[in-house]
Design an enzyme around this catalytic site. Structure first.
Site, PDB file in Angstrom:
ATOM      1  N   LYS A  22       0.832  -1.204   0.000  1.00  0.00           N
ATOM      2  CA  LYS A  22       0.000   0.000   0.000  1.00  0.00           C
ATOM      3  C   LYS A  22       0.871   1.260   0.000  1.00  0.00           C
ATOM      4  O   LYS A  22       0.620   2.191  -0.771  1.00  0.00           O
ATOM      5  CB  LYS A  22      -0.885  -0.006   1.260  1.00  0.00           C
ATOM      6  CG  LYS A  22      -1.453   1.338   1.652  1.00  0.00           C
ATOM      7  CD  LYS A  22      -2.254   1.280   2.927  1.00  0.00           C
ATOM      8  CE  LYS A  22      -1.490   1.519   4.205  1.00  0.00           C
ATOM      9  NZ  LYS A  22      -1.182   2.909   4.538  1.00  0.00           N
ATOM     10  N   ASN A  23       1.888   1.286   0.858  1.00  0.00           N
ATOM     11  CA  ASN A  23       2.665   2.515   1.021  1.00  0.00           C
ATOM     12  C   ASN A  23       3.624   2.781  -0.134  1.00  0.00           C
ATOM     13  O   ASN A  23       4.267   3.826  -0.200  1.00  0.00           O
ATOM     14  CB  ASN A  23       3.408   2.506   2.361  1.00  0.00           C
ATOM     15  CG  ASN A  23       2.432   2.666   3.519  1.00  0.00           C
ATOM     16  OD1 ASN A  23       1.263   2.975   3.305  1.00  0.00           O
ATOM     17  ND2 ASN A  23       2.897   2.440   4.729  1.00  0.00           N
ATOM     18  N   CYS A 116      -3.459  12.734  13.570  1.00  0.00           N
ATOM     19  CA  CYS A 116      -4.297  11.544  13.545  1.00  0.00           C
ATOM     20  C   CYS A 116      -4.019  10.783  14.816  1.00  0.00           C
ATOM     21  O   CYS A 116      -3.224  11.212  15.639  1.00  0.00           O
ATOM     22  CB  CYS A 116      -4.057  10.711  12.297  1.00  0.00           C
ATOM     23  SG  CYS A 116      -2.505   9.854  12.311  1.00  0.00           S
ATOM     24  N   ARG A 121       1.862  14.209  13.538  1.00  0.00           N
ATOM     25  CA  ARG A 121       2.196  14.042  12.126  1.00  0.00           C
ATOM     26  C   ARG A 121       2.282  15.337  11.313  1.00  0.00           C
ATOM     27  O   ARG A 121       1.458  15.600  10.427  1.00  0.00           O
ATOM     28  CB  ARG A 121       1.225  13.049  11.476  1.00  0.00           C
ATOM     29  CG  ARG A 121       1.236  11.721  12.202  1.00  0.00           C
ATOM     30  CD  ARG A 121       0.568  10.640  11.446  1.00  0.00           C
ATOM     31  NE  ARG A 121       1.339  10.142  10.321  1.00  0.00           N
ATOM     32  CZ  ARG A 121       0.894   9.243   9.481  1.00  0.00           C
ATOM     33  NH1 ARG A 121      -0.324   8.748   9.619  1.00  0.00           N
ATOM     34  NH2 ARG A 121       1.628   8.813   8.493  1.00  0.00           N
ATOM     35  N   ASP A 308       5.346   0.457  11.932  1.00  0.00           N
ATOM     36  CA  ASP A 308       4.099  -0.164  11.450  1.00  0.00           C
ATOM     37  C   ASP A 308       3.965  -1.633  11.863  1.00  0.00           C
ATOM     38  O   ASP A 308       2.951  -2.268  11.574  1.00  0.00           O
ATOM     39  CB  ASP A 308       3.999  -0.038   9.919  1.00  0.00           C
ATOM     40  CG  ASP A 308       3.733   1.396   9.491  1.00  0.00           C
ATOM     41  OD1 ASP A 308       3.328   2.210  10.342  1.00  0.00           O
ATOM     42  OD2 ASP A 308       3.931   1.704   8.293  1.00  0.00           O
ATOM     43  N   ARG A 400      -8.334  -0.373   5.392  1.00  0.00           N
ATOM     44  CA  ARG A 400      -7.489   0.618   4.707  1.00  0.00           C
ATOM     45  C   ARG A 400      -6.195  -0.022   4.228  1.00  0.00           C
ATOM     46  O   ARG A 400      -5.604   0.445   3.267  1.00  0.00           O
ATOM     47  CB  ARG A 400      -7.139   1.760   5.675  1.00  0.00           C
ATOM     48  CG  ARG A 400      -8.314   2.641   6.008  1.00  0.00           C
ATOM     49  CD  ARG A 400      -7.871   3.819   6.815  1.00  0.00           C
ATOM     50  NE  ARG A 400      -6.666   4.372   6.204  1.00  0.00           N
ATOM     51  CZ  ARG A 400      -5.753   5.066   6.850  1.00  0.00           C
ATOM     52  NH1 ARG A 400      -5.884   5.317   8.120  1.00  0.00           N
ATOM     53  NH2 ARG A 400      -4.695   5.530   6.228  1.00  0.00           N
TER      54      ARG A 400
END
Ligand code: EPU
Length: 421
Positions: A22-23, A116, A121, A308, A400
């Site tokens: 995803k990233n 968030c 961030r 992560d 997500r």
């Protein structure tokens, strides 16, 4: 709203295939905007964040179409410079359209992403880098308004912040620099594999980039870029999540289609904790029979232990006899999962940016609330080993970033379902 329901206690066995990262996909989709021509991106995971990026590309006037893991993007000539709040507020990674829009159109208006749940961030490094290339930047009515009177101009840019390098800031500045006049040197650039993947895609588009994967990236600007075809690298965080799933359940799992060179820090910690990991012929087998041993881990920029995977590792530590410590050096407040794990019987204490984890014999299933994507994954892993039923609510976080997670875990023998609340 859906919830994930798990009956814990099954050892995972079998094979699992890893999806595209995803990233990596998100900034690469933004990079497509740098050319008028069509680009085709393969191995794109079917995720909510990807759907949001496609909506954003549409809002900017580009054509984008997803089919069977492949996205075709045709930006065309008439792009619009505005990335609206509605989309940016649901996905911070939207900020990576800033560099491409500015480079191609000489202007961009991107909603300022707020904080968030994992911390404040900021985007100061993105702004500092683009300013150095000659952009005039202002924040008005919640938007970053960026303008460049003439073509951006390459310069030396130092992108170090209080927490080290930044993945998306490196991406944003690198993308903007591809179309700038002269040479840009990004110092303290992020070394993450996703940055390398982005640089490789940009090079296929005709960009002149050297040094990706190191803390010094050099970009010689060119006048225009063409469309390109690119295959996204395997998701190292998804892979890591399945490695920990096998380890926590005392299972035996073979991971297919991953990039083992991208998750050595996790392999190192799992090995230290008594998990056997064998890499062979492009597959990785992970199994555990004996007791787990306590380990300490500190999250750091790549190639260090990834933030992560912090919540997932914490779930493992929660059932490891003895005391383990996790120190979070990327997002010092990324610990919301601690109280949820403690609801499941874990004994975790926070001390500044460290979590001190006293391993317990058994977790007990409970209803828990997912606060962010990776926290959700940590709770699912805890549910796999807990006694009884765990319900993970607010599953949209999980959707997500994890493609078909309940299906992949079911195939490995987990008792896991998605139910409507
Ligand atoms: N930072 C600044 N200023 C900036 C940008 C970042 O101080 O302008 C700080 C951050 O506050 C943080 C550190 O630098 O302390 C690193 O943040 P980074 O910019 O690298 O994060 P990001 O690029 O916004 C990406 C991933 C995150 C992942 C981080 C760290 C994407 C879309 N997101 O975010 O992934 O946690 O790198 O590896 O690539 C996730 O997938 O769940 C996720 C949150």
């Amino acid at each position: 709203m859906d919830k994930i329901v798990i009956e814990g206690g099954r050892k995972l066995r079998g094979e699992v295939e890893v999806s595209g990262a995803k990233n990596s996909a998100l900034p690469i989709l933004a990079a497509c905007l740098l050319s008028e021509e069509e680009s085709v991106i393969e191995n794109v995971p079917d995720l909510k964040d990807i759907a949001t990026m496609i909506r954003l590309l549409h809002a900017l006037g580009a054509k984008a179409h997803y089919e069977a893991g492949e996205i075709t993007v045709k930006p065309g000539r008439d792009l619009k410079p505005v990335a609206p709040y509605k989309l940016v507020s649901t996905m911070r990674a939207s900020v990576c359209v800033l560099g491409p829009l500015l480079a191609r159109l000489g202007e961009a208006e991107v909603s300022f992403p707020g904080g968030c749940v994992i911390g404040s961030r900021p985007i100061d490094l993105h702004l500092k880098g683009l300013q150095a290339l000659g952009a005039d930047l202002q924040v008005q009515h919640g938007y970053v308004i960026a303008k460049a009177k003439r073509r951006l101009r390459g310069r030396d840019v130092f992108l170090g912040g209080a927490f080290g390098s930044s993945v998306l800031a490196t991406g944003n500045v690198m993308m903007a620099a591809t179309l700038a006049d002269r040479k840009t040197l990004i110092e303290n650039s992020a070394c993450e594999p996703e940055v390398v993947d982005l640089a490789r895609f940009l090079r296929k588009m005709g960009a002149k980039i050297q040094g990706e994967g190191s803390p010094r990236i050099e970009i010689e600007g060119v006048k225009r870029l063409r469309g390109a075809r690119h295959r996204i690298i395997p998701d190292r965080i998804e892979t890591g999540t399945y490695l920990v799933a096998a380890a926590i359940t005392g299972g035996d799992v073979v991971i297919q289609k991953s990039s083992p060179e991208h998750y050595n820090a996790l392999v190192d910690k799992l090995t230290e904790s008594g998990v056997r990991i064998e890499k062979k012929d492009g597959t990785v087998r992970v199994r555990r029979r004996g007791r787990l041993r306590p380990v300490d881990a500190t999250t750091l920029p790549y190639p260090g232990f990834p933030t992560d995977l912090q919540a997932q590792m914490m779930a493992l530590m929660a059932v490891t006899p003895g005391i383990s410590i996790i120190t979070e050096k990327i997002y010092p407040d990324r610990f919301i999962h601690v109280s949820e794990l403690n609801r499941m019987g874990a004994r975790i204490f926070l001390e500044g940016n460290s979590a001190i984890v006293h391993g317990v014999k058994q977790l007990s299933g409970a209803p828990v609330i997912a606060s962010d994507l990776r926290a959700s994954a940590g709770l699912v892993l805890a549910g796999l080993v807990a006694e009884g039923r765990t319900e993970v609510r607010r599953v949209y976080h999980l959707d997500r970033g994890y493609e078909r997670i309940e299906e992949k875990l079911s195939r490995l023998g987990a008792k896991i379902d998605r139910e409507k609340e």
